[in-house]
Scaffold this active site. Sequence first.
Site, PDB file in Angstrom:
ATOM      1  N   HIS A 130      -5.852   5.502   6.815  1.00 12.82           N
ATOM      2  CA  HIS A 130      -6.473   4.248   6.859  1.00 12.82           C
ATOM      3  C   HIS A 130      -6.223   3.244   8.139  1.00 12.82           C
ATOM      4  CE1 HIS A 130      -8.575   0.577   5.625  1.00 12.82           C
ATOM      5  NE2 HIS A 130      -7.750  -0.099   5.643  1.00 12.82           N
ATOM      6  N   ARG A 145       1.605  -2.049   7.140  1.00 14.69           N
ATOM      7  CA  ARG A 145       0.915  -3.195   7.451  1.00 14.69           C
ATOM      8  C   ARG A 145       0.703  -3.825   6.184  1.00 14.69           C
ATOM      9  NH1 ARG A 145      -4.448  -4.464   7.509  1.00 14.69           N
ATOM     10  NH2 ARG A 145      -5.180  -2.398   7.501  1.00 14.69           N
ATOM     11  N   ARG A 195       0.861  -1.238   0.258  1.00 13.23           N
ATOM     12  CA  ARG A 195      -0.015   0.025   0.051  1.00 13.23           C
ATOM     13  C   ARG A 195       0.889   1.137   0.012  1.00 13.23           C
ATOM     14  NH1 ARG A 195      -4.580  -1.728   4.171  1.00 13.23           N
ATOM     15  NH2 ARG A 195      -5.210  -3.199   2.712  1.00 13.23           N
TER      16      ARG A 195
HETATM   17  P1  FAD Z   1     -12.008  -1.018  16.544  1.00 12.14           P
HETATM   18  O1  FAD Z   1     -12.800  -2.231  15.598  1.00 12.14           O
HETATM   19  O2  FAD Z   1     -12.069   0.328  16.002  1.00 12.14           O
HETATM   20  O3  FAD Z   1     -12.935  -1.064  17.837  1.00 12.14           O
HETATM   21  C1  FAD Z   1     -12.622  -0.049  18.827  1.00 12.14           C
HETATM   22  C2  FAD Z   1     -13.606   0.202  19.790  1.00 12.14           C
HETATM   23  O4  FAD Z   1     -13.197   1.297  20.800  1.00 12.14           O
HETATM   24  C3  FAD Z   1     -14.949   0.565  19.204  1.00 12.14           C
HETATM   25  O5  FAD Z   1     -16.162   0.020  19.668  1.00 12.14           O
HETATM   26  C4  FAD Z   1     -15.168   2.225  19.810  1.00 12.14           C
HETATM   27  O6  FAD Z   1     -16.252   2.541  19.923  1.00 12.14           O
HETATM   28  C5  FAD Z   1     -14.370   1.867  21.230  1.00 12.14           C
HETATM   29  N1  FAD Z   1     -13.765   3.179  21.665  1.00 12.14           N
HETATM   30  C6  FAD Z   1     -12.874   3.742  21.222  1.00 12.14           C
HETATM   31  N2  FAD Z   1     -12.535   5.135  22.243  1.00 12.14           N
HETATM   32  C7  FAD Z   1     -13.457   4.634  23.200  1.00 12.14           C
HETATM   33  C8  FAD Z   1     -13.627   5.264  24.346  1.00 12.14           C
HETATM   34  N3  FAD Z   1     -12.844   6.661  24.846  1.00 12.14           N
HETATM   35  N4  FAD Z   1     -14.159   4.904  25.349  1.00 12.14           N
HETATM   36  C9  FAD Z   1     -14.958   3.835  25.217  1.00 12.14           C
HETATM   37  N5  FAD Z   1     -14.974   3.156  24.007  1.00 12.14           N
HETATM   38  C10 FAD Z   1     -14.215   3.796  23.246  1.00 12.14           C
HETATM   39  N6  FAD Z   1      -8.283  -5.046   8.526  1.00 12.14           N
HETATM   40  C11 FAD Z   1      -8.207  -6.257   8.233  1.00 12.14           C
HETATM   41  O7  FAD Z   1      -7.350  -7.040   8.683  1.00 12.14           O
HETATM   42  N7  FAD Z   1      -8.632  -6.783   6.783  1.00 12.14           N
HETATM   43  C12 FAD Z   1      -9.639  -5.905   6.159  1.00 12.14           C
HETATM   44  O8  FAD Z   1     -10.469  -6.124   5.522  1.00 12.14           O
HETATM   45  C13 FAD Z   1      -9.895  -4.488   6.719  1.00 12.14           C
HETATM   46  N8  FAD Z   1     -10.514  -3.543   6.048  1.00 12.14           N
HETATM   47  C14 FAD Z   1     -10.825  -2.291   6.666  1.00 12.14           C
HETATM   48  C15 FAD Z   1     -11.764  -1.598   6.065  1.00 12.14           C
HETATM   49  C16 FAD Z   1     -11.978  -0.193   6.573  1.00 12.14           C
HETATM   50  C17 FAD Z   1     -13.044   0.633   5.950  1.00 12.14           C
HETATM   51  C18 FAD Z   1     -11.395   0.009   7.596  1.00 12.14           C
HETATM   52  C19 FAD Z   1     -11.685   1.246   8.509  1.00 12.14           C
HETATM   53  C20 FAD Z   1     -10.389  -0.704   8.288  1.00 12.14           C
HETATM   54  C21 FAD Z   1     -10.247  -1.796   7.825  1.00 12.14           C
HETATM   55  N9  FAD Z   1      -9.218  -2.745   8.209  1.00 12.14           N
HETATM   56  C22 FAD Z   1      -9.095  -3.934   7.937  1.00 12.14           C
HETATM   57  C23 FAD Z   1      -8.511  -2.425   9.589  1.00 12.14           C
HETATM   58  C24 FAD Z   1      -9.241  -3.145  10.679  1.00 12.14           C
HETATM   59  O9  FAD Z   1     -10.730  -3.176  10.425  1.00 12.14           O
HETATM   60  C25 FAD Z   1      -8.840  -2.411  12.112  1.00 12.14           C
HETATM   61  O10 FAD Z   1      -7.814  -2.066  12.301  1.00 12.14           O
HETATM   62  C26 FAD Z   1      -9.424  -3.476  13.152  1.00 12.14           C
HETATM   63  O11 FAD Z   1     -10.898  -3.733  12.995  1.00 12.14           O
HETATM   64  C27 FAD Z   1      -9.396  -2.768  14.683  1.00 12.14           C
HETATM   65  O12 FAD Z   1      -9.924  -3.523  15.410  1.00 12.14           O
HETATM   66  P2  FAD Z   1      -9.955  -2.815  17.002  1.00 12.14           P
HETATM   67  O13 FAD Z   1     -10.832  -3.793  17.772  1.00 12.14           O
HETATM   68  O14 FAD Z   1      -8.651  -2.900  17.333  1.00 12.14           O
HETATM   69  O15 FAD Z   1     -10.705  -1.550  16.806  1.00 12.14           O
HETATM   70  C1  SIN Z   2      -9.194  -3.532   2.065  1.00 14.90           C
HETATM   71  O1  SIN Z   2     -10.278  -4.298   2.012  1.00 14.90           O
HETATM   72  O2  SIN Z   2      -8.869  -3.037   1.198  1.00 14.90           O
HETATM   73  C2  SIN Z   2      -8.769  -3.268   3.504  1.00 14.90           C
HETATM   74  C3  SIN Z   2      -7.905  -4.223   3.885  1.00 14.90           C
HETATM   75  C4  SIN Z   2      -6.782  -4.163   5.111  1.00 14.90           C
HETATM   76  O3  SIN Z   2      -7.124  -2.994   5.369  1.00 14.90           O
HETATM   77  O4  SIN Z   2      -6.297  -4.853   5.408  1.00 14.90           O
END
Ligand code: FAD
Ligand code: SIN
Length: 527
Positions: free
Chosen positions: A354, A389, A293
């Site tokens: 992202h 990543r 990327r």
């Molecule tokens: P999150 O899923 O963001 O969860 C964070 C949580 O913390 C949320 O519930 C939020 O409300 C809560 N929170 C935040 N601040 C506070 C606070 N102050 N108090 C209480 N709660 C709080 N990764 C892949 O591996 N494959 C993919 O295909 C992929 N596609 C993606 C597509 C998009 C559009 C995006 C945005 C990301 C993508 N990623 C992908 C990256 C991946 O989705 C994220 O890195 C991953 O889901 C992060 O998970 P997490 O549980 O760490 O955080």
């Molecule tokens: C995507 O579907 O392009 C996002 C995948 C990722 O963030 O790992």
Amino acid sequence: MSKFKGDILVLGSGVAGLSIAIKSATALPDKKIIVATKANESESNTKYAQGGIAAVWDELDSFQDHIDDTMVAGDHLNNKAVVKMVVEEAPESMRQLIEWGTDFDYNKEGEIDLGMEGGHSANRILHYKDITGFEVEKTLLEQVDKLPNIELLPYHFAIDLITDHHLSPKSAASDSKNIACYGAYILNQKTNQIETYLASSTILATGGIGQVYAATTNPIIATGDGIAMAYRAKAKIVDMEFVQFHPTALYQPGISPSFLISEAVRGFGAYLRNKAGDRFMLKVDERAELAPRDVVARAINKELIVSGDPHVYLDCSHLEMTAFKKHFPNIYEKCDSLGIDIAHQMIPVVPAAHYLMGGIEVDVNGYSSIQNLFACGECSRTGLHGANRLASNSLLEALVFGERIAEEIIQNRSKLDLGVEYKIPEWDEEGTMVPKENVLISHNRKTIQNIMTDLVSIVRSDERLEKALDHLNYLFQDTEKAYEKSKLSPQICELRNLNAIAYLIVHQSMKRKNNKGAFYSLDNVTT
Ligand code: FAD
Ligand code: SIN
């Protein structure tokens, strides 16, 4: 004011937080697990993940190839031992997800259909259409529902961690090794009261920071709260200069967050073209559209600077449309709803912020540098991603580290003596008032996003970073003044956190004197 006590306090309900809660609640039925999350229970970056999850699943693929691809994408700044561990534990994490009920797509032969994405040398992306994250989040919430010892608290905004500084501000250590975490102060958004939550183990699973930029694929919750809280508590925060820009966000000026056109679409065969119709990636890298990327995002950035155009294009017109619609129904429908017929028209795309490779430094079991404080998922920095990543390694990282953190807690290795409980003060809001208007907060939020987009984006320079720091210093003073006198709201807390995140990105960027992965400064280019 109220004090609550749980055994385990999880902040955040994305893949990281929920998987830890499920694992620990299942193994420890007599322990109480509290999951506090600031929006509705499913809102998270997880919910929007499209492409899927990387794991070696095909017998022709190998752990060594997944390790090598991760290291190459990360520009070899990765921690090799962590990469090996995550890659080798990935298939087991996938089996666990399937056991919990996650549906993945299958091919005609009845085997899991494995997708391709940039930087991967084999088809190894397990996915559910182009809404893998939605499917994973739904499955995890269904599991949480079945476990009576998990209390899930939506609209509970964590403000700050409770550490020794709250017990005795003057004598508290400044070295994070000698600081312990006892829980968090949390704003109950229904009552507007700040409550005290105590726990023997606290886990930050608060996700990413995309909202520090004006153009991002991340939803509005992604304001770096956990990293900012950990920073204020004196935890080690590292690698903040490494921000990943996804090459292909849908170009829609004024719309935030940006809709993502998954990398899997390029994995399916789509081409990037400029306005003149040239496949410019062919000149940049032998892997063309499927280079990592950072390479693709920089190449698009260069095209835009040279041409002055606002976007480039993703061309899917040569692809087999029946299969495309089956694999990417969400993307197809989104484009269709905007009048883009992708069988005949190209999709306008631009890079958008992202993912953050840096964050709260954790060891191989998810411990931060503060005692009894874990971090998991996007807010943590495990060493898996290095300087950039590899696609679809993020959901995977959260699942593998989630498992390890749960195991630490189950084995009771993180036991903290809460004997100091009586000394923990409740939140003091004396002398604060509800602000008369919120326009100053929203103005400062937009200003930070614009500073970061204009000056601290895909390409940086010393001069731009210095200018950004000047602006941020001023905003910091302004925000702190408002914070001191305001009755707290999510808006003011998020502003303060975004300010801290922007500062950390700029400050750590200033220290990096070589270009690696997603970090690129004009002042480090040798001619
Ligand atoms: P999150 O899923 O963001 O969860 C964070 C949580 O913390 C949320 O519930 C939020 O409300 C809560 N929170 C935040 N601040 C506070 C606070 N102050 N108090 C209480 N709660 C709080 N990764 C892949 O591996 N494959 C993919 O295909 C992929 N596609 C993606 C597509 C998009 C559009 C995006 C945005 C990301 C993508 N990623 C992908 C990256 C991946 O989705 C994220 O890195 C991953 O889901 C992060 O998970 P997490 O549980 O760490 O955080
Ligand atoms: C995507 O579907 O392009 C996002 C995948 C990722 O963030 O790992």
